[in-house]
Write an enzyme that holds these catalytic residues in place. Structure first.
Site, PDB file in Angstrom:
ATOM      1  N   ARG A  98       0.569  -1.217  -0.103  1.00 38.48           N
ATOM      2  CA  ARG A  98      -0.158  -0.195   0.001  1.00 38.48           C
ATOM      3  C   ARG A  98       0.981   1.163   0.180  1.00 38.48           C
ATOM      4  NH1 ARG A  98      -3.845  -1.677   4.911  1.00 38.48           N
ATOM      5  NH2 ARG A  98      -1.972  -2.992   5.097  1.00 38.48           N
ATOM      6  N   GLN A  99       1.911   1.288   0.616  1.00 44.94           N
ATOM      7  CA  GLN A  99       3.075   2.411   0.395  1.00 44.94           C
ATOM      8  C   GLN A  99       3.694   2.193  -0.811  1.00 44.94           C
ATOM      9  OE1 GLN A  99       3.352   4.378   3.486  1.00 44.94           O
ATOM     10  NE2 GLN A  99       4.340   5.803   1.818  1.00 44.94           N
ATOM     11  N   ASP A 173     -14.261   1.730  -1.603  1.00 43.93           N
ATOM     12  CA  ASP A 173     -13.405   3.034  -1.964  1.00 43.93           C
ATOM     13  C   ASP A 173     -13.063   2.716  -3.169  1.00 43.93           C
ATOM     14  OD1 ASP A 173     -11.448   1.181  -1.709  1.00 43.93           O
ATOM     15  OD2 ASP A 173     -10.477   1.869  -0.112  1.00 43.93           O
ATOM     16  N   LYS A 196     -13.811   6.996  -0.520  1.00 39.74           N
ATOM     17  CA  LYS A 196     -13.469   7.076   0.852  1.00 39.74           C
ATOM     18  C   LYS A 196     -12.304   8.136   0.810  1.00 39.74           C
ATOM     19  CE  LYS A 196     -10.075   3.830   2.238  1.00 39.74           C
ATOM     20  NZ  LYS A 196      -9.711   2.544   2.676  1.00 39.74           N
ATOM     21  N   ASP A 222     -13.832  -6.132  -0.457  1.00 41.89           N
ATOM     22  CA  ASP A 222     -12.450  -5.527  -0.674  1.00 41.89           C
ATOM     23  C   ASP A 222     -11.245  -6.436  -0.500  1.00 41.89           C
ATOM     24  OD1 ASP A 222     -11.123  -3.263  -0.866  1.00 41.89           O
ATOM     25  OD2 ASP A 222     -11.447  -2.406   1.235  1.00 41.89           O
TER      26      ASP A 222
HETATM   27  C1  R5P Z   1      -7.166   0.100   0.818  1.00 39.72           C
HETATM   28  O1  R5P Z   1      -7.600   1.070   0.257  1.00 39.72           O
HETATM   29  C2  R5P Z   1      -7.398  -1.205   1.163  1.00 39.72           C
HETATM   30  O2  R5P Z   1      -8.171  -1.671  -0.055  1.00 39.72           O
HETATM   31  C3  R5P Z   1      -8.500  -1.366   2.505  1.00 39.72           C
HETATM   32  O3  R5P Z   1      -9.640  -0.412   2.112  1.00 39.72           O
HETATM   33  C4  R5P Z   1      -7.801  -0.653   3.722  1.00 39.72           C
HETATM   34  O4  R5P Z   1      -6.436  -1.223   3.668  1.00 39.72           O
HETATM   35  C5  R5P Z   1      -8.811  -1.122   4.817  1.00 39.72           C
HETATM   36  O5  R5P Z   1      -8.079  -0.624   6.079  1.00 39.72           O
HETATM   37  P1  R5P Z   1      -8.561  -0.356   7.255  1.00 39.72           P
HETATM   38  O6  R5P Z   1      -9.399  -1.767   7.713  1.00 39.72           O
HETATM   39  O7  R5P Z   1      -7.658  -0.262   8.272  1.00 39.72           O
HETATM   40  O8  R5P Z   1      -9.579   0.532   7.085  1.00 39.72           O
END
Ligand code: R5P
Length: 315
Positions: A98-99, A173, A196, A222
């Protein structure tokens, strides 16, 4: 005979992968484990089988990644010293994806550096639903000779359709659109994607798309849930909009801390995940995806030699 090498805390999914390999391969695979001892100061002593065959696949799902990356960076070169000529990493969950950009000056682009570590250690990588957002292919993130990204979206979509016929699949998102569209297409379910805004680790805002969801069953889908706040915010908004039910399907059930409780408090009913991360919600085994993909990759590598290829193998 090719060898599947796993760690004792992931014996169950490794056994399932072995069974899938046996079903997919003409040549039988064997399974062995890396023995681990933790010294009092926290360092690892690892022990691999003393003689390894030429073809070795290491199974390691990279949740709790900081410890596991050290294990991999020790085990991979040791495997080559012990006889492995070609080394695969089967990492159903691939961490640090993600980073993928420096959002403030000086911020480390972890995806790039972890990707380079793995590419230096392995010849091939097979993973599932890696979080690729600003990069196009897995090989850009992990520049390994063979990089294969599988997707569990269709399997999760099928499960959602079976458990909640006619449900709306909602991505919480914009980044989830890729998985929601695949899942919806495969399962014949209607899809929608929310927006989001993230303010912090546990602080997100989710805005629903302009749809009438009153009385509908909705499944939030997701790639992962970590703190569960993304899902919780989406679920709370859906409940407030009058849905009949809200359930959740994710590939990677990271579910840290009070994630599950936060999701349930927001009105989530059932939670379904793959077994990429061991969790009580696991409902979709990945071995039927991973086994044939590993076998195909091994064969194509044998045929084409050490050429640099990458592909997205979607199932
Ligand atoms: C990021 O966009 C991923 O797809 C997830 O939506 C995100 O990592 C979810 O993170 P959390 O459960 O901490 O909100």
């Amino acid at each position: 005979m090719p060898l599947l090498l796993a760690f004792d805390d992931e014996a169950a999914p490794a056994q399932r992968l072995l069974a899938a390999l046996h079903a997919a391969a003409a040549e039988p695979w064997t399974l062995a484990f890396v023995a681990r001892h933790r010294f009092p100061d926290g360092e690892w002593r690892l022990r691999l089988p003393p003689e390894l065959p030429a073809e070795v696949a290491l199974y390691r799902s990279l949740h709790q990644p900081n410890e596991k990356l050290v294990e991999l960076l020790l085990a991979a070169p040791a495997a080559r010293e012990l006889g492995a000529r070609r080394l695969w990493l089967v990492a159903p969950y691939l961490a640090y994806m993600r980073q993928d950009a420096a959002f403030t000056p000086g911020e480390v682009v972890s995806q790039r550096h972890v990707g380079r570590w793995l590419a230096a250690a392995f010849d091939g990588l097979i993973t599932v639903d890696p979080h690729l957002h600003r990069v196009g292919t897995l090989a850009e993130a992990v520049p390994v000779a063979e990089a294969h990204a599988l997707s569990a979206a269709a399997l999760l979509g099928a499960l959602a359709a079976q458990r909640r016929p006619g449900a709306l699949l909602l991505g919480p998102d914009e980044e989830s659109a890729q998985w929601v569209q695949q899942a919806g297409h495969a399962a014949g379910l209607e899809t929608a994607v929310a927006r989001k805004v993230r303010h912090g680790d546990r602080d997100v805002e989710v805005a629903l798309p302009p749809l009438d969801v009153r009385g509908r069953a909705v499944v939030i889908l997701d790639d992962m849930a970590s703190t569960g706040r993304t899902v919780a915010r989406a679920a709370a908004a859906l409940r407030a909009a009058g849905t009949a039910s809200v359930d959740v399907a994710v590939t990677h059930a990271l579910f840290v801390g009070d994630a599950l409780a936060a999701m349930q408090a927001a009105g989530v009913g059932e939670v379904w995940s793959t077994d990429s991360v061991p969790h009580a919600s696991n409902a979709v085994p990945l071995a039927p995806l991973l086994g044939p993909a590993l076998q195909r990759s091994v064969r194509s590598f044998q045929i084409s030699g050490n050429s640099t290829t990458s592909s997205i193998l979607r199932k």
